[in-house]
Design a protein around this motif. Structure first.
Motif, mmCIF file in Angstrom:
data_model
loop_
_atom_site.group_PDB
_atom_site.id
_atom_site.type_symbol
_atom_site.label_atom_id
_atom_site.label_comp_id
_atom_site.label_asym_id
_atom_site.label_seq_id
_atom_site.Cartn_x
_atom_site.Cartn_y
_atom_site.Cartn_z
ATOM 1 N N UNK A 183 -6.960 4.392 4.082
ATOM 2 C CA UNK A 183 -7.947 5.280 3.419
ATOM 3 C C UNK A 183 -7.198 6.077 2.161
ATOM 4 N N UNK A 184 -5.963 6.390 2.259
ATOM 5 C CA UNK A 184 -5.375 6.833 1.404
ATOM 6 C C UNK A 184 -5.280 6.036 0.113
ATOM 7 N N UNK A 185 -5.004 4.795 0.297
ATOM 8 C CA UNK A 185 -4.769 3.749 -0.742
ATOM 9 C C UNK A 185 -6.175 3.617 -1.673
ATOM 10 N N UNK A 212 3.955 14.586 6.640
ATOM 11 C CA UNK A 212 2.728 14.748 7.627
ATOM 12 C C UNK A 212 3.250 14.611 8.911
ATOM 13 N N UNK A 213 2.733 15.587 9.795
ATOM 14 C CA UNK A 213 3.190 15.966 11.092
ATOM 15 C C UNK A 213 1.933 15.896 11.998
ATOM 16 N N UNK A 254 0.175 5.453 15.110
ATOM 17 C CA UNK A 254 -1.262 4.738 15.117
ATOM 18 C C UNK A 254 -2.557 5.214 14.163
ATOM 19 N N UNK A 255 -2.322 6.495 13.910
ATOM 20 C CA UNK A 255 -3.546 6.794 12.988
ATOM 21 C C UNK A 255 -3.035 6.751 11.626
ATOM 22 N N UNK A 256 -1.639 6.562 11.420
ATOM 23 C CA UNK A 256 -1.094 6.298 10.022
ATOM 24 C C UNK A 256 -1.220 4.885 9.708
ATOM 25 N N UNK A 257 -1.080 3.917 10.417
ATOM 26 C CA UNK A 257 -1.285 2.743 10.382
ATOM 27 C C UNK A 257 -2.711 1.980 10.063
ATOM 28 N N UNK A 267 0.662 -1.150 0.010
ATOM 29 C CA UNK A 267 -0.187 -0.070 -0.011
ATOM 30 C C UNK A 267 0.833 1.174 -0.098
ATOM 31 N N UNK A 268 2.108 1.195 0.667
ATOM 32 C CA UNK A 268 2.803 2.486 0.799
ATOM 33 C C UNK A 268 3.521 2.793 -0.407
#
Length: 231
Positions: free
Chosen positions: A201-203, A182-183, A192-195, A29-30
């Motif tokens: 959701x971005x993907x 992103x900060x 946590x929010x990133x993973x 995904x990344x």
């Protein structure tokens, strides 16, 4: 050997699924569609968000030159052409446009692309080089209220860029690479929010945007029109 308790079995399955996501799915995904070189290369806009971490790097190839791709990016915004993604999710049910609008093509640093119909949130044009690079920035406190990134940051905030890099390829094609920085504060919350939220959701949204952009730019979307002077 006794029977394993159903809760223990469920926990093991959940753990296995989580491990599979982190080890197999998440890395894909990344870097969806991106090459090793694109993932490893410096991406423009690092200095826009102080202390920002590099976000996912995703890419696609469009069978049209950057001069035909750029106008579709320039007219993005909920109050303009939309985002060409899942309109029910990110455009409040408004359908993204299938044609180019000359009145939305003049874009400058500091312009705002509305993210909500009432204009209470927006992406601000933080940097641009026509037909080459567009960086959009959103700066919000954790109550969803915009703040001026040139001033003092709130104690709790999210500050990020969503950026588009266009490179012309042989054969009148464009390599479109999307990434950003992103900060988030408190700092412990960012991974946590990133993973759990941002990356999946971005993907979902970015892959949809890629597909719809390709159809529009390449003229395969029903009703797609390129007005004279913008081709």
């Amino acid at each position: 050997m006794g029977r394993r308790h159903p809760l223990a079995t469920a926990a093991l399955k959940a753990g296995a699924a989580g491990a599979a996501y982190l080890l197999v799915v998440r890395p894909r995904l990344l870097r969806w569609g991106a090459t090793d070189a694109e993932v490893g290369a410096d991406f423009p806009g690092r200095d826009i968000v102080p202390g920002g971490a590099r976000a996912a790097t995703m890419a696609t190839t469009i069978d049209a030159p950057p001069a035909r791709v750029w106008p579709w990016l320039a007219q993005m915004g909920t109050d303009r052409g939309g985002w060409y993604s899942w309109d029910r999710l990110d455009n409040f049910g408004r359908r993204s446009t299938s044609r180019l609008h000359p009145e939305w093509q003049a874009v400058e640093v500091g312009d705002r692309f509305a993210a909500k119909p009432d204009g209470s949130q927006w992406w601000e044009v933080a940097a641009l080089e026509p037909e080459r690079f567009l960086a959009l920035r959103m700066s919000l406190d954790l109550r969803g209220r915009p703040f001026d990134p040139a001033g003092e940051r709130p104690a709790r905030f999210t500050d990020s860029t969503w950026s588009f890099q266009l490179t012309e390829l042989p054969g009148q094609r464009t390599r479109l690479v999307v990434s950003g920085y992103w900060s988030l504060r408190p700092r412990w919350l960012q991974p946590l929010m990133s993973v759990l939220v941002l990356e999946p959701s971005h993907w979902v949204m970015q892959t949809r945007q890629f597909a719809n952009l390709k159809r529009r730019v390449e003229g395969r979307s029903p009703g797609a029109v390129t007005p004279s002077g913008l081709s």
